[in-house]
Design a protein around this motif. Sequence first.
Motif, mmCIF file in Angstrom:
data_model
loop_
_atom_site.group_PDB
_atom_site.id
_atom_site.type_symbol
_atom_site.label_atom_id
_atom_site.label_comp_id
_atom_site.label_asym_id
_atom_site.label_seq_id
_atom_site.Cartn_x
_atom_site.Cartn_y
_atom_site.Cartn_z
ATOM 1 N N ALA A 1 0.830 -1.209 0.000
ATOM 2 C CA ALA A 1 0.000 0.000 0.000
ATOM 3 C C ALA A 1 0.866 1.261 0.000
ATOM 4 N N VAL A 2 1.905 1.268 0.824
ATOM 5 C CA VAL A 2 2.795 2.441 0.882
ATOM 6 C C VAL A 2 3.581 2.577 -0.418
ATOM 7 N N GLN A 3 3.991 1.447 -0.987
ATOM 8 C CA GLN A 3 4.692 1.491 -2.266
ATOM 9 C C GLN A 3 3.800 2.095 -3.353
ATOM 10 N N ALA A 4 2.515 1.751 -3.321
ATOM 11 C CA ALA A 4 1.570 2.318 -4.282
ATOM 12 C C ALA A 4 1.466 3.838 -4.114
ATOM 13 N N VAL A 5 1.480 4.289 -2.867
ATOM 14 C CA VAL A 5 1.449 5.740 -2.615
ATOM 15 C C VAL A 5 2.669 6.413 -3.237
ATOM 16 N N SER A 6 3.826 5.786 -3.103
ATOM 17 C CA SER A 6 5.045 6.384 -3.680
ATOM 18 C C SER A 6 4.939 6.485 -5.197
ATOM 19 N N MET A 7 4.288 5.516 -5.843
ATOM 20 C CA MET A 7 4.124 5.577 -7.295
ATOM 21 C C MET A 7 3.239 6.765 -7.695
ATOM 22 N N VAL A 8 2.213 7.046 -6.890
ATOM 23 C CA VAL A 8 1.355 8.196 -7.160
ATOM 24 C C VAL A 8 2.147 9.492 -7.026
ATOM 25 N N VAL A 9 2.985 9.574 -6.006
ATOM 26 C CA VAL A 9 3.809 10.775 -5.815
ATOM 27 C C VAL A 9 4.787 10.938 -6.972
ATOM 28 N N PHE A 10 5.421 9.844 -7.409
ATOM 29 C CA PHE A 10 6.305 9.901 -8.569
ATOM 30 C C PHE A 10 5.553 10.415 -9.801
ATOM 31 N N ALA A 11 4.398 9.843 -10.050
ATOM 32 C CA ALA A 11 3.652 10.157 -11.274
ATOM 33 C C ALA A 11 3.157 11.595 -11.302
ATOM 34 N N THR A 12 2.974 12.204 -10.136
ATOM 35 C CA THR A 12 2.471 13.577 -10.075
ATOM 36 C C THR A 12 3.543 14.588 -9.699
ATOM 37 N N ALA B 1 -0.402 -0.615 -10.813
ATOM 38 C CA ALA B 1 -1.334 -1.700 -11.125
ATOM 39 C C ALA B 1 -0.764 -3.056 -10.690
ATOM 40 N N LEU B 2 0.539 -3.238 -10.885
ATOM 41 C CA LEU B 2 1.179 -4.494 -10.488
ATOM 42 C C LEU B 2 1.113 -4.690 -8.978
ATOM 43 N N PHE B 3 1.343 -3.625 -8.215
ATOM 44 C CA PHE B 3 1.283 -3.737 -6.756
ATOM 45 C C PHE B 3 -0.125 -4.122 -6.293
ATOM 46 N N ALA B 4 -1.139 -3.594 -6.971
ATOM 47 C CA ALA B 4 -2.515 -3.932 -6.610
ATOM 48 C C ALA B 4 -2.779 -5.427 -6.822
ATOM 49 N N LEU B 5 -2.297 -5.966 -7.933
ATOM 50 C CA LEU B 5 -2.462 -7.403 -8.199
ATOM 51 C C LEU B 5 -1.725 -8.245 -7.162
ATOM 52 N N GLN B 6 -0.532 -7.806 -6.806
ATOM 53 C CA GLN B 6 0.247 -8.565 -5.826
ATOM 54 C C GLN B 6 -0.412 -8.534 -4.449
#
Length: 417
Positions: free
Chosen positions: A102-113, A189-194
């Motif tokens: 979940a935290v890794q997914a947050v970091s991807m959002v921060v990277f993307a924005t 998306a990959l993190f969500a599947l995992q």
Amino acid sequence: MTDLAVLAEPAVDTQARRPLRDRRLPPTAALLLLASITVSFLAGSSAPTPLYAVYQGEWGFTPITTTVVFGVYALAVLAGLLTLGKLSDHVGRRPVLLAALAVQAVSMVVFATAEGVPALLVARIVQGISTGAALGAIGAGMMDINRPRGTVANAVAPGVGTATGALVSGVVVQYLPAPTHLIYLALLALFALQAVGVLLMTETVTRKRGALSSLVPEIKLPRAVRRPVLVAAPVLFAVWALAGLYGSLGPALARDLVGSSSFVFGGLGLFVLAGVAVVSVLALRGLAPRTLMLTSVATLSAGMAVTLVSLAEGSAAGFFLGTAIAGVGFGSGFQGGIRMVMPLTEPHESSGVLSLLYVVSYLGMGGPAVLAGFLVVHAGGLLTTAREYGIAVIVLAGIALLGLLRGGRAPALAARR
């Protein structure tokens, strides 16, 4: 008639009718899932490598900023390892992995924005903490499922992730639209599947008291692994210092030597290093741990020597050849360290000991890389700094060799089991 009707009914898949919470992955699938999480986390860590040139062009920062961004990640991983690395031994592997995803997914959002260096630094810190929290839990979980296969998977997965992240990111940047967004959204998306996969795993440890006290950083090793860790630590530090060179200065070196601005070349050096490391782990897995680490010292030194000569001659082919030779040193050294130590741990000690090995590794990767960024700006430029860094790696390999020779054969023989 009723009996015949019942016999005529199609067989019912009882697994399919069971609630999602009651289904569980078979052991092999669970081991592969855990390995894939290490791959995706390390791919995420190396994905920004080819993008640094894009960020530098858009935001106008200096090379020292690139290495600071790189080094901040390593320091954040260290913080995660030291504070959260043993947590899964107390609360279970699954809760820690779900939180880390979940935290890794947050970091991807921060990277993307991200719209500037501060956001990039925040993303790297968040990413690093979640990676540090997860590495021990993943590695210990794989060994819980199957100790021999889990030990090999612990050595293979980081190289696969580092290699694929660097190259795939370079291809995305070069050929696909919105490169500073697309790679991160794909990883999200990959993190969500995992995470769905982790929900389907069987928990491999029983909860026990002491979760809060485990968050207090301490360097505590079980007696059985103290001597092997002292032997393995210098090798791990040296090989990950090499990874730091290619993660921080490698993209600029490769593009300068090839004479191309292609972002694919920016990630190619790290891909060659990590890719050869993966192949060497698989090819040399039959060797004893101490032999592996002696091989690591020899190939690490030889590879860096070839790389240094190639930098002096301006030879791109020699640079990649030296990188490949050094990659054998990276793979054999990391595998040797893991195999020398981890088979001697008890299940409830695994995540803490593995986290400590990663602490040594990320100290080797982060510290020299940040120093290199400072030297690029203030003490001679890219090529001079790369030469000095390469010489330092060779010196570290020599120190590791002394440790191996002084350590004797006892740890290697113990870790063969």
